[in-house]
Design an enzyme around this catalytic site. Structure first.
Site: not given
Ligand code: BGC
Length: 481
Positions: A19, A76, A121, A165-166, A308, A310, A378
């Site tokens: 990213q 991170r 990731h 990650n996820e 994480n 949201y 996150e």
């Protein structure tokens, strides 16, 4: 009301290699699945690319200067597998790739910032995808080999490792739909095969660290799971059950094998997928099984719960109709319909502010995962632009307030909080237009100047005073890095 953060709760910010780094084809780096996927017309909503992104491959020292300015205790970030191992396999380590992360880690440490490193990731080497990627069980071998390279290169200085990650987003969006790379869309099959393989790969890396590195390096290693909250649309028992099932499909599928005494996939998921598979004429359940040995091997393989979060979704089965989702599919297996009730939907719906959800999700982890130490790896908010980002600040305040309830009232063991993200970056299939940064990045300018948003100054104050001040809005100076 002002609130003081619990003693010992550390504050940091996060990013991920693909990213922010750019440098997609420098020296011997090979392509990742996102390099390939991003080139397919129509996959990225705004037709932007991450070929250059924030150019952190070049400007990482400025990233560290921003971290230093914020005063955060840790950063991170993630390592790009194809940058370090251009063949995907561990037969060749890229000198330049290895050096890049050496330099970044050294620069962080020189500034008193602790590196927290995600090993994967989402940017799988494309050549490993050509061999099936996360649907090939051999990926557990390949991932363990990659992990060993990372521990050897950086383990003397990196003491917190996050394997994956996820897993849900990797498997469901990448293999069960077309939403994310590699866009396989083998719905009802790909997400479950990859779930098992990811758990095995993760466990292999954990055992490797545990056996061969922990004694000398004295670090910790765990996994990060997307733990948005799901609950029933109403208090009626069927809705409550729909919410519980949604938690099992979305989170339990990945947490249950690792964090429970029983291990393996959650019972309800096993049952629902088995029933549907049978109805659909499959001779075996589409959800792979773990053998007894595998169950034991995966159990207990995370030193912390990487969390994480949201937003929250609300579920019911009342409006579900056979055929409304592809058959077979994960959504069809769950057999429920979600909504955001009448919450004001954010620009990215998965950031809709429902702050009590983070408290409930933390409590769910406490109750369903053996009360593990939790690293919030996150939490953040996506906007369209602007240095004055009131929406983000207000989201962060409400969420932090709710986290403090989880800690103080519910007794959740939260070790740290990580804000996503340090700066605007490539938001996967939404491209560059969605901004998660507390620093704004100017993509029009080759030097990629980064300007502190109001939220950066607000967070800096939170880090310095360790006091959540709902009314505090700093003056936005022209702070450019
Ligand atoms: C991912 C990040 C992403 C963020 C915001 C998380 O699912 O780990 O890479 O940018 O959500 O959508």
């Amino acid at each position: 009301m002002m609130r003081v953060l619990p003693e010992g709760m550390q504050l940091g910010v996060a990013s991920a290699a693909y990213q922010i780094e750019g440098g997609w084809n420098v020296t011997d780096k090979s392509l990742s699945i996102w390099d390939t996927f991003g080139d397919i017309p129509g996959t990225i909503a705004d037709n932007t690319t991450a070929k250059d992104a924030c150019k952190s491959y070049e400007y990482y020292k400025r990233d560290v200067a921003m971290l230093h300015f914020l005063g955060v205790m840790f950063y991170r970030f993630s390592i790009s597998w194809p940058r370090v191992l251009p063949n995907g396999f561990a037969n060749k380590i890229s000198k330049d790739g290895a050096a890049y992360y050496n330099n970044l880690i050294d620069e962080l440490l020189a500034n008193g910032i602790t590196p927290v490193v995600t090993m994967y990731h989402w940017d799988l080497p494309q050549n490993l995808q050509d061999l099936g990627g996360w649907t090939n069980p051999l990926i557990a071998d390949w991932f363990e080999d990659y992990a060993r390279v990372l521990f050897d290169l950086y383990g003397d200085r990196v003491k917190t490792w996050i394997t994956l990650n996820e897993p849900k987003q990797i498997g469901l969006y990448g293999y069960g739909t077309r939403r994310f790379a590699p866009g396989i869309n083998a719905h009802g099959i790909g997400e479950y095969l990859s779930a098992k393989n990811m758990l095995m790969a993760h466990a292999r890396a954990w055992h490797l660290y545990d056996k061969e590195y922990r004694a000398k390096e004295n670090g910790t290693i765990g996994i990060t799971i997307a733990t948005d909250f799901r609950e029933g649309q109403t208090d009626e028992p069927e809705d409550i059950q729909a919410g519980l099932d949604a938690m099992d499909f979305e989170v339990g599928l990945y947490s249950h094998p690792i964090f429970t005494d029983k291990g393996g996939f959650p019972e309800r998921v096993v049952k629902l997928v088995e029933e549907k598979s049978k109805q659909q004429g499959y001779p075996q359940s589409r959800l792979p099984e773990f053998s007894k040995d595998e169950i034991e091997f995966v159990k207990g393989t995370s030193d912390f719960y990487g969390f994480n979060h949201y937003s929250t979704k609300f579920y019911t089965r009342k409006t579900y109709k056979e055929g409304m989702y592809p058959v077979p599919s994960y959504d069809d297996d769950l057999g429920a319909v979600w909504s955001l009730l009448d919450y004001e939907v954010a620009i990215l719906p998965h950031c809709t502010a429902i702050p009590q959800g983070i408290r409930k999700a933390l409590k769910w982890v406490k109750d369903n995962c053996n009360n593990p130490p939790i690293m919030i790896t996150e939490n953040g908010f996506g906007t369209l632009a602007g240095l004055y980002d009131e929406e983000r600040i207000s989201y962060l305040i409400k969420y932090m307030d709710s986290i403090l309830d989880a800690v103080e009232v519910d007794g959740c063991n939260v070790l740290c909080y990580t804000l996503w993200s340090i700066m605007d970056n490539f938001e996967w299939s939404s491209g560059l237009s969605i901004k998660f940064g507390i620093f704004e990045v100017d993509y029009e300018d080759d030097a990629r100047p980064r300007k502190a948003r109001q939220s950066a100054l607000w967070y800096k104050d939170l880090v310095a005073t360790r006091t959540l001040k709902p009314e505090y809005r700093p003056f936005v100076d022209n702070m450019v890095f």
